[in-house]
Design a protein around this motif. Structure first.
Motif, PDB file in Angstrom:
ATOM      1  N   ILE A 105      29.420  41.402  50.120  1.00  0.00           N
ATOM      2  CA  ILE A 105      28.217  40.640  50.477  1.00  0.00           C
ATOM      3  C   ILE A 105      28.638  39.191  50.655  1.00  0.00           C
ATOM      4  O   ILE A 105      29.109  38.558  49.724  1.00  0.00           O
ATOM      5  CB  ILE A 105      27.145  40.749  49.373  1.00  0.00           C
ATOM      6  N   ASP A 106      28.461  38.684  51.864  1.00  0.00           N
ATOM      7  CA  ASP A 106      28.863  37.313  52.142  1.00  0.00           C
ATOM      8  C   ASP A 106      27.731  36.594  52.861  1.00  0.00           C
ATOM      9  O   ASP A 106      27.223  37.080  53.871  1.00  0.00           O
ATOM     10  CB  ASP A 106      30.124  37.308  53.008  1.00  0.00           C
ATOM     11  N   SER A 107      27.314  35.476  52.316  1.00  0.00           N
ATOM     12  CA  SER A 107      26.251  34.692  52.937  1.00  0.00           C
ATOM     13  C   SER A 107      26.434  33.232  52.551  1.00  0.00           C
ATOM     14  O   SER A 107      27.174  32.905  51.634  1.00  0.00           O
ATOM     15  CB  SER A 107      24.873  35.193  52.496  1.00  0.00           C
ATOM     16  N   LYS A 108      25.734  32.364  53.254  1.00  0.00           N
ATOM     17  CA  LYS A 108      25.794  30.929  52.949  1.00  0.00           C
ATOM     18  C   LYS A 108      25.205  30.653  51.564  1.00  0.00           C
ATOM     19  O   LYS A 108      25.681  29.789  50.846  1.00  0.00           O
ATOM     20  CB  LYS A 108      25.045  30.119  54.011  1.00  0.00           C
ATOM     21  N   ALA A 109      24.172  31.398  51.191  1.00  0.00           N
ATOM     22  CA  ALA A 109      23.559  31.214  49.877  1.00  0.00           C
ATOM     23  C   ALA A 109      24.549  31.567  48.769  1.00  0.00           C
ATOM     24  O   ALA A 109      24.648  30.851  47.768  1.00  0.00           O
ATOM     25  CB  ALA A 109      22.303  32.065  49.753  1.00  0.00           C
ATOM     26  N   MET A 110      25.288  32.651  48.948  1.00  0.00           N
ATOM     27  CA  MET A 110      26.292  33.037  47.952  1.00  0.00           C
ATOM     28  C   MET A 110      27.398  31.991  47.881  1.00  0.00           C
ATOM     29  O   MET A 110      27.884  31.665  46.790  1.00  0.00           O
ATOM     30  CB  MET A 110      26.882  34.413  48.292  1.00  0.00           C
ATOM     31  N   ASP A 111      27.812  31.466  49.031  1.00  0.00           N
ATOM     32  CA  ASP A 111      28.842  30.422  49.054  1.00  0.00           C
ATOM     33  C   ASP A 111      28.376  29.176  48.322  1.00  0.00           C
ATOM     34  O   ASP A 111      29.130  28.577  47.542  1.00  0.00           O
ATOM     35  CB  ASP A 111      29.226  30.069  50.491  1.00  0.00           C
ATOM     36  N   THR A 112      27.133  28.780  48.552  1.00  0.00           N
ATOM     37  CA  THR A 112      26.585  27.593  47.899  1.00  0.00           C
ATOM     38  C   THR A 112      26.496  27.802  46.395  1.00  0.00           C
ATOM     39  O   THR A 112      26.885  26.924  45.614  1.00  0.00           O
ATOM     40  CB  THR A 112      25.191  27.265  48.467  1.00  0.00           C
TER      41      THR A 112
END
Length: 113
Positions: free
Chosen positions: A56-63
């Protein structure tokens, strides 16, 4: 009228900001912040070296991961330092005679027979 500008200090007439490093406490705090920044850069570069793609990869997870990493790095610098900040603090304290004698006083003292 001259009070609006503030105090002018130093040989050049400008405040160089070196008075911040005048106390051991400020030097230690700067060393801890340096260690935090260094450890953060190291962790960030390790994260960039991806060995596998996440499920699962998303901008929210990165942030969220970046915020979590920042908190972990601050705690590491405060409670379990790598030693880089302490080395920098000792090196900088040597250039200031009033702090240089206090940092290694125990190591350089010779016991009396």
């Amino acid at each position: 009228m001259s009070d609006a500008i503030g105090p002018i200090t130093g040989q050049t007439g400008l405040d160089t900001g070196l008075s911040r490093a005048a106390t051991k406490q400020n030097l230690d705090k700067a060393a801890q912040q340096f260690e935090s920044v260094f450890t953060g850069m190291m962790l960030k570069s390790m994260r960039q070296a991806k060995l596998a793609d996440p499920l699962i990869d998303s901008k929210a997870m990165d942030t969220f991961r970046d915020m979590s990493d920042q908190k972990v790095v601050q705690n590491m610098a405060e409670h379990h330092p790598l030693g880089i900040g302490q080395a920098m603090s000792k090196f900088l304290a040597q250039s200031q005679p009033e702090m240089g004698a206090g940092t290694d006083g125990a190591a350089t003292a010779t016991p009396k027979p």
